[in-house]
Design a protein around this motif. Structure first.
Motif, mmCIF file in Angstrom:
data_model
loop_
_atom_site.group_PDB
_atom_site.id
_atom_site.type_symbol
_atom_site.label_atom_id
_atom_site.label_comp_id
_atom_site.label_asym_id
_atom_site.label_seq_id
_atom_site.Cartn_x
_atom_site.Cartn_y
_atom_site.Cartn_z
ATOM 1 N N ARG A 106 0.768 -1.146 -0.132
ATOM 2 C CA ARG A 106 0.066 -0.009 0.099
ATOM 3 C C ARG A 106 0.919 1.200 0.282
ATOM 4 N N ASP A 108 0.340 5.887 -0.934
ATOM 5 C CA ASP A 108 -0.408 7.016 -1.325
ATOM 6 C C ASP A 108 0.114 8.090 -1.848
ATOM 7 N N THR A 109 -0.379 8.740 -2.779
ATOM 8 C CA THR A 109 0.135 10.019 -3.426
ATOM 9 C C THR A 109 -0.663 11.200 -3.078
ATOM 10 N N SER A 110 -0.054 12.351 -3.335
ATOM 11 C CA SER A 110 -0.798 13.477 -2.974
ATOM 12 C C SER A 110 -2.152 13.693 -3.626
ATOM 13 N N THR A 111 -2.895 14.436 -2.953
ATOM 14 C CA THR A 111 -4.206 14.603 -3.755
ATOM 15 C C THR A 111 -4.174 15.730 -4.586
ATOM 16 N N LEU A 146 -5.826 7.862 -9.842
ATOM 17 C CA LEU A 146 -4.686 7.442 -9.049
ATOM 18 C C LEU A 146 -3.606 6.901 -10.136
ATOM 19 N N GLN A 166 -3.644 1.387 -4.066
ATOM 20 C CA GLN A 166 -3.665 2.680 -3.297
ATOM 21 C C GLN A 166 -5.379 2.554 -3.125
ATOM 22 N N GLY A 168 -8.179 5.987 -2.628
ATOM 23 C CA GLY A 168 -8.183 7.304 -2.357
ATOM 24 C C GLY A 168 -9.467 7.925 -3.169
#
Length: 509
Positions: A106, A108-111, A146, A166, A168
């Protein structure tokens, strides 16, 4: 000249909100009516001369609501209510377990992303992005999906081979539709395999992952459609379309299921300049659906003997052979009209649909190969082959609510601590703390002396399976009552054994 307070109220007779207030002459009998009032006759003039309306005394009370905001969520965005969260968590647990079973890590990347990273990656879909004003010298946008942020990550850090997943929210400024869960903010769950691997191996695994997830969720019969962008572009080239229009034409063809052939043909002719008869022949070609028998026909088609077309057909044949080995070919079919709307796909594409849902929500998952996307972002144009899939979580929640409506009211609480007598607040608190210390999801009504009937009715309404009841009799004998709400059966359990007995009953329910 004497003046008096004047107020213009909302034209709806039940609404007391002020639309405008000012001072007017007492001799004035007609106020200036704002243009936004649809029914000027309903405007109320609160002048002293008007004996039917009390002027000043009522104004302070009415003015309290003058500056209150309109209470609604932005268009295409929803609050996530508790029942929605419960369903979503169940679905995400299934998805995450599958992703991790396939080695996913897992991340995450920036919104928010720099606008130059996102633009020109989505073709016609780029107009649906949300752009922010200049923020301290940076032109930013909310992420559209994503995948592109992940490609930016690969171009920045070059992590080598990677299996990533990911979860999101993504944002798209499209026309919302409640019937098919088309929103402007929604959750995606992505799984990607980055790096060089055996041809069609990662694609077959991605299809297998979708098959596992939708089989386990049991939201209805499903089908996974596959195609290849290279094959579709070779077919488009047969009808005289220059190569620089192929991505746009593929994006138009991808609208076939949603808009129908007449609308797609009109766009092909008017926007892409394709002759009408060529568009008709293209339509006859791309409506072909089925299994490997369609590929057998295509591979001997004299018009598809070019290297690009033959390579894509051979790859699809290899993919179907792998899917048979993985035991999922029964849910997979070839659909030549499948293109996927964004521009970055370069090879095999796939899409999953729940075919027997009450509302036609469209695709619930999709993906494909995107070998050139990282190279477009990398400073030196380094190639980074990737295959990935994306699952629309909100659409699955909508379908799950149809399949299991009982879940809409279900609480995550496992036990409620109750009493049939007054004066047992502290005893209930002691027992509640004991259950919490044992890891049991428990709660109680914080009313001082709620009636037992009210407590049991609350449990029935919210789907709480068990109730622990304490009173003077139970306290004197060292027991508590344990009630099964669904069966309406109650028995005494020694207080020292209550934790073990509750856990046992929860496993049974």
């Amino acid at each position: 000249m004497r003046t008096a307070a004047a107020v213009v109220l909302c034209s709806h007779w039940k609404c007391g909100r002020i639309l405008r207030r000012w001072r007017s002459s007492a001799s004035c009998t007609a106020l200036c009516v704002p243009k936004f009032l649809t029914s000027p006759a309903r405007v109320l003039c609160l002048c002293p001369k008007d004996s039917t309306v009390s002027p000043e005394p009522s104004l302070p009370k009415i003015l309290e609501t003058r500056h209150k905001p309109l209470l609604k969520t932005p268009k295409g965005m929803n609050d996530v209510e508790p029942w929605n969260v419960a369903l979503r968590q169940r679905i995400l647990s299934t998805i995450i377990a599958c992703f991790e079973r396939h080695g996913g890590q897992r991340m995450d990347t920036s919104t928010l992303e720099r606008r130059d990273v996102l633009t020109e990656r989505y073709g016609d879909e780029s107009k649906l992005m949300y752009h922010l004003e200049d923020q301290g010298g940076e032109r930013l946008s909310l992420r559209y999906d994503l995948t592109v942020p992940f490609a930016r990550y690969l171009a920045m850090y070059n992590p080598g081979r990677l299996r990533r997943y990911q979860l999101g929210a993504v944002y798209r400024r499209e026309q919302p539709s409640a019937s098919n869960a088309r929103l402007r903010q929604f959750m995606q769950a992505d799984f990607d395999i980055a790096g060089n691997f055996t041809p069609m191996g990662p694609e077959a695994e991605c299809v297998r992952i979708m098959h596992e997830i939708f089989s386990e969720l049991s939201l209805g019969d499903f089908v996974i459609k596959v195609s290849d962008r290279r094959l579709l572009q070779a077919i488009v080239a047969l009808y005289g379309q220059p190569s620089n229009t192929h991505c746009g034409v593929c994006a138009t063809i991808d609208k076939l299921q949603k808009n129908g052939w007449p609308a797609v043909k009109e766009e092909l002719v008017q926007r892409h300049g394709m002759p009408s008869d060529s568009a008709d022949r293209l339509g006859e070609m791309i409506i072909q659906k089925g299994g490997e028998e369609v590929l057998q026909k295509l591979i001997v088609d004299p018009n598809l003997q070019g290297e690009k077309a033959q390579k894509s057909i051979h790859d699809l044949q290899l993919l179907f052979s792998y899917l048979r080995i993985l035991g999922v070919s029964n849910k997979v079919k070839l659909d030549l009209s499948l293109a996927r709307g964004v521009d970055y796909y370069t090879g095999v594409v796939f899409e999953a649909e729940i075919s027997d849902s009450r509302d036609k929500v469209g695709s619930v998952a999709g993906g494909g190969r995107y070998d050139d996307l990282v190279a477009e972002l990398h400073p030196k144009g380094k190639q980074y082959p990737c295959v990935g899939l994306s699952i629309g979580v909100d659409r699955l929640v909508m379908l799950a609510a149809q399949v299991e409506p009982v879940m809409l009211q279900k609480s995550i609480t496992e036990v409620v601590v109750a009493s049939a007598e007054k004066g047992f607040l502290e005893e209930r608190m002691h027992l509640l703390a004991h259950l919490w210390d044992s890891g049991i999801k428990a709660e109680m009504m914080w009313d001082k002396d709620p009636s037992l009937l009210r407590q049991l009715q609350w449990c029935e309404k919210h789907g709480v399976p068990l109730v622990v009841i304490i009173g003077s009799r139970e306290q004197a004998t060292g027991v508590v009552g344990l009630r099964n709400i669904a069966l309406r059966h109650q028995e005494d359990v020694p207080l020292v054994d209550i934790v073990a007995e509750v856990k046992k009953r929860l496993q049974q329910t």
